[in-house]
Design an enzyme around this catalytic site. Structure first.
Site, PDB file in Angstrom:
ATOM      1  CG  ASP A   1      -1.875   1.146   1.272  1.00 62.46           C
ATOM      2  OD1 ASP A   1      -1.714   2.100   0.472  1.00 62.46           O
ATOM      3  OD2 ASP A   1      -2.795   1.108   2.103  1.00 62.46           O
TER       4      ASP A   1
ATOM      5  CG  ASN B   1       0.563   4.910 -12.285  1.00 63.39           C
ATOM      6  OD1 ASN B   1       0.093   5.715 -13.066  1.00 63.39           O
ATOM      7  ND2 ASN B   1       0.004   3.720 -12.069  1.00 63.39           N
TER       8      ASN B   1
ATOM      9  CE1 TYR C   1      -7.483  11.312 -10.023  1.00 64.93           C
ATOM     10  CE2 TYR C   1      -8.047  13.308 -11.228  1.00 64.93           C
ATOM     11  CZ  TYR C   1      -7.334  12.135 -11.131  1.00 64.93           C
ATOM     12  OH  TYR C   1      -6.464  11.777 -12.140  1.00 64.93           O
TER      13      TYR C   1
ATOM     14  CE  LYS D   1      -3.982  12.091  -9.774  1.00 66.59           C
ATOM     15  NZ  LYS D   1      -2.801  11.250 -10.054  1.00 66.59           N
TER      16      LYS D   1
ATOM     17  CB  THR E   1      -5.990   3.128 -18.446  1.00 65.96           C
ATOM     18  OG1 THR E   1      -6.820   3.860 -17.523  1.00 65.96           O
ATOM     19  CG2 THR E   1      -4.938   4.053 -19.035  1.00 65.96           C
TER      20      THR E   1
END
Length: 341
Positions: free
Chosen positions: A91, A118, A183, A187, A218
């Site tokens: 993790d 990533n 998110y 970021k 993806t």
């Protein structure tokens, strides 16, 4: 109005700038063959495709992820392709686990030449449906999942005065996108950390690259978390993330990530929509904010906060799921996004 004569010096300056950039990138180029590269979140999606690309370039890989089943599938695939690969469940948001993983990598390979941070998660839904826990989770699995591996590999890189660190951020780390508040917040923080770290490490031999992708095909929509009107949120997000009109292919994105790593670029924005959005925001942030507000009015209205729904579960009942998979071109299977272990 400028005359052809007055444009001459500008053209000369532009040409010299491009030439200088070309030679500077060549001077920074890292020979990748034989290099040890750590990839967090390397079992699926962009991380897996970056691992494939680096494997083709002759790198020795150490990949980690939380999902042991997906990680083992990725390890077997890479090993079958002749890649020297070490894989371990880890993790990346857990400092102790990361420390143990990096220590094991250094014990096996002798050191880490490059890190591709990533690992990330994504929550989709209106702000009214998000809680403090959603924001905490976003920071845990985006910001801290990049911070801990970075800080773990830096001591060795600084001792050797050589190393590359690549942070996979997002266009959502430069522009606030409606229904992606947790998110984007995490970021944005990662972009700031990455850019500051590059400045802090100037002259140490360690180069930090901030990669800013737009949407990518993806298959990650099946592992995203949806709140509010989950089915409607899944529909708009998944269509945007699987359409060739709005999302770049994973192999193309991975090649750009590897190229930026190889040449030690400060930043790499991936996909034409992302480049245009970043440029527009730099020139007219107020206008872009207004446009984002207009986009928000087209998205599903809010429901009360509640438990999130995983994309794969929502997809089973989504009317557009077959169209989404057709757009995605089988990306869910190709990028190992199937059921978690």
């Amino acid at each position: 109005m400028r005359t052809p004569t007055s444009l001459g010096p500008l053209a000369l300056a532009a040409g010299l700038g491009l030439l200088t950039r070309h030679f500077a990138r060549r001077a920074r180029r890292l020979e990748l063959r034989g290099k040890v590269v750590v990839i967090t979140g390397g079992s699926r999606g962009l991380g897996l495709e970056v691992a494939r690309e680096l494997g083709r370039r002759g790198c020795r890989l150490a990949v980690c992820a939380r999902d042991g089943v997906a990680l083992e599938r990725a390890r077997r695939e890479l090993a079958a392709a002749g890649v020297e690969v070490m894989a371990a469940s880890c993790d990346a948001s857990d400092e102790a686990e990361v420390g143990q993983f990096i220590a094991a990598v250094e014990a096996r390979f002798g050191g880490v030449d490059a890190l591709v941070a990533n690992a990330a998660t994504i929550q989709v839904g209106p702000l009214e449906s998000m809680t403090r826990r959603d924001f905490a989770d976003a920071f845990e699995h985006i910001f801290w999942s990049a911070y801990h591996p970075t800080m773990a590999v830096l001591p060795g890189m600084r001792r050797r005065r050589a190393g590359r660190v690549v942070h996979i951020t997002s266009i959502g780390g430069k522009i606030g996108v409606p229904h992606l508040a947790p998110y984007c917040s995490a970021k944005f923080a990662l972009v700031g950390f990455s850019e500051t770290l590059r400045a802090e490490l100037a002259g140490t031999g360690v180069r930090v690259t901030t990669v800013v992708p737009g949407l990518m095909r993806t298959g990650s929509h099946v592992n995203a978390s949806f709140k509010g009107q989950a089915a409607k949120e899944f529909a708009w997000f998944s269509l945007a993330a699987t359409s060739p009109l709005t999302a770049v292919s994973a192999p193309r994105a991975a090649r750009q990530v590897v190229d930026a790593l190889e040449h030690g670029d400060a930043e790499r924005v991936i996909s034409l929509p992302a480049k245009l959005a970043a440029l527009a925001h730099g020139l007219a942030p107020g206008l872009v904010s207004e446009l984002m507000g207009a986009q928000k009015r087209l998205l599903p209205s809010a429901d009360a906060p509640g438990a999130p729904s995983r994309g794969a579960d929502v997809a089973r009942e989504a009317p557009a799921s077959s169209l989404i998979e057709a757009f995605g071109g089988g990306s869910v299977a190709r990028y190992n996004q199937r059921a978690r272990g």
